[in-house]
Design an enzyme around this catalytic site. Structure first.
Site, PDB file in Angstrom:
ATOM      1  N   THR A 144       0.833  -1.200   0.000  1.00  0.00           N
ATOM      2  CA  THR A 144       0.000   0.000   0.000  1.00  0.00           C
ATOM      3  C   THR A 144       0.866   1.246   0.000  1.00  0.00           C
ATOM      4  O   THR A 144       1.953   1.271   0.596  1.00  0.00           O
ATOM      5  CB  THR A 144      -0.974  -0.008   1.195  1.00  0.00           C
ATOM      6  N   SER A 179      -1.464   3.091  10.546  1.00  0.00           N
ATOM      7  CA  SER A 179      -2.414   2.231  11.279  1.00  0.00           C
ATOM      8  C   SER A 179      -1.750   0.868  11.454  1.00  0.00           C
ATOM      9  O   SER A 179      -0.774   0.548  10.767  1.00  0.00           O
ATOM     10  CB  SER A 179      -3.723   2.050  10.493  1.00  0.00           C
ATOM     11  N   TYR A 181      -2.983  -1.807  10.429  1.00  0.00           N
ATOM     12  CA  TYR A 181      -3.101  -2.448   9.105  1.00  0.00           C
ATOM     13  C   TYR A 181      -1.934  -2.023   8.207  1.00  0.00           C
ATOM     14  O   TYR A 181      -1.244  -2.874   7.625  1.00  0.00           O
ATOM     15  CB  TYR A 181      -4.433  -2.076   8.424  1.00  0.00           C
ATOM     16  N   HIS A 182      -1.724  -0.701   8.057  1.00  0.00           N
ATOM     17  CA  HIS A 182      -0.650  -0.248   7.165  1.00  0.00           C
ATOM     18  C   HIS A 182       0.705  -0.801   7.641  1.00  0.00           C
ATOM     19  O   HIS A 182       1.566  -1.140   6.829  1.00  0.00           O
ATOM     20  CB  HIS A 182      -0.617   1.284   7.092  1.00  0.00           C
ATOM     21  N   LYS A 185       1.547  -4.226   6.344  1.00  0.00           N
ATOM     22  CA  LYS A 185       2.082  -4.221   4.971  1.00  0.00           C
ATOM     23  C   LYS A 185       3.591  -3.947   4.974  1.00  0.00           C
ATOM     24  O   LYS A 185       4.330  -4.464   4.141  1.00  0.00           O
ATOM     25  CB  LYS A 185       1.378  -3.145   4.144  1.00  0.00           C
TER      26      LYS A 185
HETATM   27  P1  NAD Z   1     -11.217  -7.163   0.226  1.00  0.00           P
HETATM   28  O1  NAD Z   1     -11.385  -7.240   1.696  1.00  0.00           O
HETATM   29  O2  NAD Z   1     -12.391  -6.787  -0.618  1.00  0.00           O
HETATM   30  O3  NAD Z   1     -10.667  -8.562  -0.335  1.00  0.00           O
HETATM   31  C1  NAD Z   1      -9.699  -9.319   0.328  1.00  0.00           C
HETATM   32  C2  NAD Z   1     -10.055 -10.785   0.121  1.00  0.00           C
HETATM   33  O4  NAD Z   1      -9.056 -11.607   0.737  1.00  0.00           O
HETATM   34  C3  NAD Z   1     -11.394 -11.160   0.751  1.00  0.00           C
HETATM   35  O5  NAD Z   1     -12.209 -11.831  -0.191  1.00  0.00           O
HETATM   36  C4  NAD Z   1     -11.016 -12.064   1.936  1.00  0.00           C
HETATM   37  O6  NAD Z   1     -11.996 -13.054   2.189  1.00  0.00           O
HETATM   38  C5  NAD Z   1      -9.683 -12.640   1.486  1.00  0.00           C
HETATM   39  N1  NAD Z   1      -8.764 -12.996   2.584  1.00  0.00           N
HETATM   40  C6  NAD Z   1      -8.336 -12.220   3.606  1.00  0.00           C
HETATM   41  N2  NAD Z   1      -7.475 -12.901   4.387  1.00  0.00           N
HETATM   42  C7  NAD Z   1      -7.336 -14.135   3.834  1.00  0.00           C
HETATM   43  C8  NAD Z   1      -6.562 -15.281   4.166  1.00  0.00           C
HETATM   44  N3  NAD Z   1      -5.774 -15.306   5.242  1.00  0.00           N
HETATM   45  N4  NAD Z   1      -6.648 -16.365   3.364  1.00  0.00           N
HETATM   46  C9  NAD Z   1      -7.453 -16.378   2.274  1.00  0.00           C
HETATM   47  N5  NAD Z   1      -8.214 -15.318   1.923  1.00  0.00           N
HETATM   48  C10 NAD Z   1      -8.157 -14.207   2.703  1.00  0.00           C
HETATM   49  O7  NAD Z   1      -9.989  -6.177  -0.058  1.00  0.00           O
HETATM   50  P2  NAD Z   1      -9.565  -5.446  -1.406  1.00  0.00           P
HETATM   51  O8  NAD Z   1     -10.072  -4.060  -1.351  1.00  0.00           O
HETATM   52  O9  NAD Z   1      -9.890  -6.289  -2.556  1.00  0.00           O
HETATM   53  O10 NAD Z   1      -7.994  -5.388  -1.212  1.00  0.00           O
HETATM   54  C11 NAD Z   1      -7.186  -6.420  -1.744  1.00  0.00           C
HETATM   55  C12 NAD Z   1      -5.726  -6.147  -1.438  1.00  0.00           C
HETATM   56  O11 NAD Z   1      -5.330  -4.907  -2.030  1.00  0.00           O
HETATM   57  C13 NAD Z   1      -5.411  -6.031   0.046  1.00  0.00           C
HETATM   58  O12 NAD Z   1      -4.176  -6.654   0.305  1.00  0.00           O
HETATM   59  C14 NAD Z   1      -5.302  -4.534   0.275  1.00  0.00           C
HETATM   60  O13 NAD Z   1      -4.432  -4.274   1.329  1.00  0.00           O
HETATM   61  C15 NAD Z   1      -4.767  -4.050  -1.055  1.00  0.00           C
HETATM   62  N6  NAD Z   1      -5.162  -2.666  -1.336  1.00  0.00           N
HETATM   63  C16 NAD Z   1      -6.487  -2.324  -1.452  1.00  0.00           C
HETATM   64  C17 NAD Z   1      -6.836  -0.999  -1.733  1.00  0.00           C
HETATM   65  C18 NAD Z   1      -8.265  -0.545  -1.855  1.00  0.00           C
HETATM   66  O14 NAD Z   1      -8.499   0.672  -2.024  1.00  0.00           O
HETATM   67  N7  NAD Z   1      -9.243  -1.431  -1.806  1.00  0.00           N
HETATM   68  C19 NAD Z   1      -5.817  -0.056  -1.895  1.00  0.00           C
HETATM   69  C20 NAD Z   1      -4.490  -0.429  -1.759  1.00  0.00           C
HETATM   70  C21 NAD Z   1      -4.166  -1.749  -1.479  1.00  0.00           C
HETATM   71  N1  USQ Z   2     -11.306   9.894   4.903  1.00  0.00           N
HETATM   72  C1  USQ Z   2     -12.203  10.928   5.033  1.00  0.00           C
HETATM   73  N2  USQ Z   2     -13.527  10.625   5.029  1.00  0.00           N
HETATM   74  C2  USQ Z   2     -13.997   9.362   4.890  1.00  0.00           C
HETATM   75  C3  USQ Z   2     -13.064   8.304   4.714  1.00  0.00           C
HETATM   76  C4  USQ Z   2     -11.733   8.608   4.750  1.00  0.00           C
HETATM   77  O1  USQ Z   2     -11.816  12.095   5.159  1.00  0.00           O
HETATM   78  O2  USQ Z   2     -15.206   9.175   4.899  1.00  0.00           O
HETATM   79  C5  USQ Z   2      -9.866  10.189   4.879  1.00  0.00           C
HETATM   80  C6  USQ Z   2      -9.054   9.422   5.915  1.00  0.00           C
HETATM   81  O3  USQ Z   2      -8.983  10.111   7.145  1.00  0.00           O
HETATM   82  C7  USQ Z   2      -7.700   9.316   5.225  1.00  0.00           C
HETATM   83  C8  USQ Z   2      -8.062   9.234   3.748  1.00  0.00           C
HETATM   84  O4  USQ Z   2      -9.393   9.746   3.629  1.00  0.00           O
HETATM   85  O5  USQ Z   2      -6.967  10.474   5.419  1.00  0.00           O
HETATM   86  C9  USQ Z   2      -8.030   7.840   3.179  1.00  0.00           C
HETATM   87  O6  USQ Z   2      -8.858   6.995   3.946  1.00  0.00           O
HETATM   88  P1  USQ Z   2      -9.541   5.694   3.292  1.00  0.00           P
HETATM   89  O7  USQ Z   2     -10.406   5.060   4.311  1.00  0.00           O
HETATM   90  O8  USQ Z   2     -10.121   6.047   1.974  1.00  0.00           O
HETATM   91  O9  USQ Z   2      -8.257   4.808   2.954  1.00  0.00           O
HETATM   92  P2  USQ Z   2      -7.209   4.089   3.899  1.00  0.00           P
HETATM   93  O10 USQ Z   2      -7.673   3.946   5.286  1.00  0.00           O
HETATM   94  O11 USQ Z   2      -5.887   4.730   3.692  1.00  0.00           O
HETATM   95  O12 USQ Z   2      -7.188   2.624   3.275  1.00  0.00           O
HETATM   96  C10 USQ Z   2      -7.534   2.344   1.917  1.00  0.00           C
HETATM   97  C11 USQ Z   2      -7.749   0.843   1.819  1.00  0.00           C
HETATM   98  C12 USQ Z   2      -6.438   0.135   2.157  1.00  0.00           C
HETATM   99  C13 USQ Z   2      -5.335   0.659   1.257  1.00  0.00           C
HETATM  100  C14 USQ Z   2      -5.205   2.168   1.343  1.00  0.00           C
HETATM  101  C15 USQ Z   2      -4.277   2.748   0.286  1.00  0.00           C
HETATM  102  O13 USQ Z   2      -8.777   0.432   2.700  1.00  0.00           O
HETATM  103  O14 USQ Z   2      -6.599  -1.255   1.973  1.00  0.00           O
HETATM  104  O15 USQ Z   2      -4.122   0.078   1.625  1.00  0.00           O
HETATM  105  O16 USQ Z   2      -6.498   2.756   1.055  1.00  0.00           O
HETATM  106  S1  USQ Z   2      -3.346   4.103   0.902  1.00  0.00           S
HETATM  107  O17 USQ Z   2      -4.252   5.039   1.532  1.00  0.00           O
HETATM  108  O18 USQ Z   2      -2.663   4.697  -0.224  1.00  0.00           O
HETATM  109  O19 USQ Z   2      -2.422   3.537   1.875  1.00  0.00           O
END
Ligand code: NAD
Ligand code: USQ
Length: 382
Positions: A144, A179, A181-182, A185
């Site tokens: 991420t 976070s 979570y982050h 990664k």
């Molecule tokens: P999502 O939650 O929609 O999908 C993740 C999938 O992985 C789910 O279907 C879940 O059931 C499966 N999963 C989780 N843990 C597992 C495990 N231990 N074994 C098998 N399956 C498992 O999430 P997404 O939005 O599709 O994100 C996918 C990936 O991309 C993540 O790694 C996330 O960190 C990354 N990412 C997402 C975004 C975003 O904006 N959605 C941005 C940047 C990075």
């Molecule tokens: N934010 C708002 N209002 C909202 C939601 C979010 O102001 O209703 C702000 C948050 O405070 C933050 C920013 O928008 O500053 C981004 O928040 P987000 O919830 O859109 O994204 P984030 O928590 O960073 O996580 C999402 C995905 C995660 C991925 C990440 C990419 O859930 O899986 O890794 O985006 S990045 O942000 O580039 O790390």
């Protein structure tokens, strides 16, 4: 190529599996279905109704003749993963399968521990599985952009040349994630880099920005192929959340001043980036890092853009600057490099009013599914 998409039932994974299958790759999906269980835990839902994974792949086969094999199981269970790797012998392993919500990881100790255990152990298992069973397999790992945090200098793609006390080196770019979570990664990135160095594994870490939209050409083929779309305060992300809020008459929820700036990309570019990474694999022993986003926006700017389009569509939309539930800078420098994927052929879909309008028109059809109580953020960082 034979490609495993782990997390292939999720928001990014499902359209990626379809896209790679359509492009002629032999695709199989691993997913534990944990996201569907977390929806129940949070009393939440995808805005769009989503078919079961079995129904999804059956419909895909019916429409295209292409088969996507499914393995339901958890990457944390090494015996399960080994069986799949033995059976599939993949050329590439696309790893989306993690707990990806920052707020979910900040709920309490249990959720932080779950997030880091699930993500770090799963990725370690994938590394050991590749080493033991398929050493030529290219790991394409979703990282991420938030691993870097918001430093007051330009963010490079993975590495930075540093001169210190008369000596120079190219070193991993500093990580200041926001976070648990982050942080998971970042831990993954370190483990993958180490595995590449000691075992000669080939890996690409895709430091992806925030993904918006929901449809690709493939998911639009039939309602059964519809992608999930999160809008709640835990899994919903900026922009998608704002568009959905505008259709149900909810104020747009900008946290704090709204100057928080991030990298964004359309889901259509996510799937293409994965294809680019797969078709241009890293070398053995190489830990390659790409910053996967196409444009940078502040959340305040995004709210203004959505308000403007929604008003043209007849909605009355207000923007609320809520007390920020997170601990983060609200007014800062942000600029990240993102040339490597473009150099390999990515042609970005950029955000304009028409793109926002198209997403808005799709979400309008499902707005009766919104559970209003889930919109406001309830998880705080403190
Ligand atoms: P999502 O939650 O929609 O999908 C993740 C999938 O992985 C789910 O279907 C879940 O059931 C499966 N999963 C989780 N843990 C597992 C495990 N231990 N074994 C098998 N399956 C498992 O999430 P997404 O939005 O599709 O994100 C996918 C990936 O991309 C993540 O790694 C996330 O960190 C990354 N990412 C997402 C975004 C975003 O904006 N959605 C941005 C940047 C990075
Ligand atoms: N934010 C708002 N209002 C909202 C939601 C979010 O102001 O209703 C702000 C948050 O405070 C933050 C920013 O928008 O500053 C981004 O928040 P987000 O919830 O859109 O994204 P984030 O928590 O960073 O996580 C999402 C995905 C995660 C991925 C990440 C990419 O859930 O899986 O890794 O985006 S990045 O942000 O580039 O790390």
């Amino acid at each position: 190529m034979k490609i495993i998409v782990a997390g292939g039932d999720g928001f990014c994974g499902w359209p990626t599996a379809l896209y790679l299958s359509k492009r002629g790759h032999d695709v199989s999906i691993i997913d534990s279905m944990v996201r569907r269980k977390i929806d129940s835990e949070l009393h939440s839902n995808s805005l769009t109704p989503i078919a079961s994974l079995e129904e999804r792949v059956a419909k895909w086969k019916e429409l295209t003749g292409k088969e996507i094999r499914i393995y339901e199981g958890d990457l944390v269970h090494y015996d399960f993963l080994k069986e799949v790797l033995k059976r599939e012998e993949p050329d590439a392993f696309v790893h989306f399968a993690e707990q990806r919500s920052a707020p979910y990881s900040m709920i309490d100790r249990e959720h932080a521990v779950y997030t880091q255990t699930n993500n770090v152990t799963g990725t370690l298992n994938v590394l050991f599985g590749i080493k033991e069973l398929v050493p030529d397999c290219h790991l394409i790992k979703l990282g991420t952009l938030g691993e870097y945090g918001t430093p007051n200098i330009q963010i490079e793609e993975g590495y930075i040349e540093i001169e210190h006390k008369g000596r120079k080196d190219v070193l991993p770019f500093p990580k200041q994630p926001g976070s648990f979570y982050h942080l998971s990664k970042v831990h993954d990135s370190h483990n993958i880099m180490f595995a590449c160095k000691i075992w000669g594994i080939r890996a690409t870490d895709l430091n992806q920005g925030i993904v918006y939209g929901l449809d690709t050409e493939e998911t639009r083929l039939d309602p059964v192929l519809t992608n999930r779309l999160d809008y709640d305060g835990v899994y919903g992300t900026a922009l998608n959340r704002f568009i959905i809020q505008s259709t149900v008459g909810h104020d747009l929820t900008v946290y704090g001043k709204g100057g928080q700036t991030r990298g964004f990309l359309h889901i259509k570019d996510t799937v293409r980036c994965i294809e680019i990474a797969a078709e241009n694999p890293a070398d053995h022993g190489e830990f390659r890092v790409f910053n996967q986003f196409t444009e940078e926006f502040s959340v305040g700017d995004l709210a203004n853009k959505v308000q403007n389009v929604a008003q043209q569509e007849g909605y009355q939309v207000n923007i609320s600057n809520l007390e920020n539930p997170r601990v983060e800078l609200e007014d800062h420098f942000f600029h990240a490099e993102n040339t490597k994927l473009k150099d390999l052929g990515l042609e970005p879909h950029l955000l304009d009013d028409e793109v926002i309008r198209e997403i808005l028109k799709t979400v309008e059809n499902h707005k009766d599914r919104v559970i209003e109580a889930n919109i406001l953020p309830k998880v705080t960082w403190k």
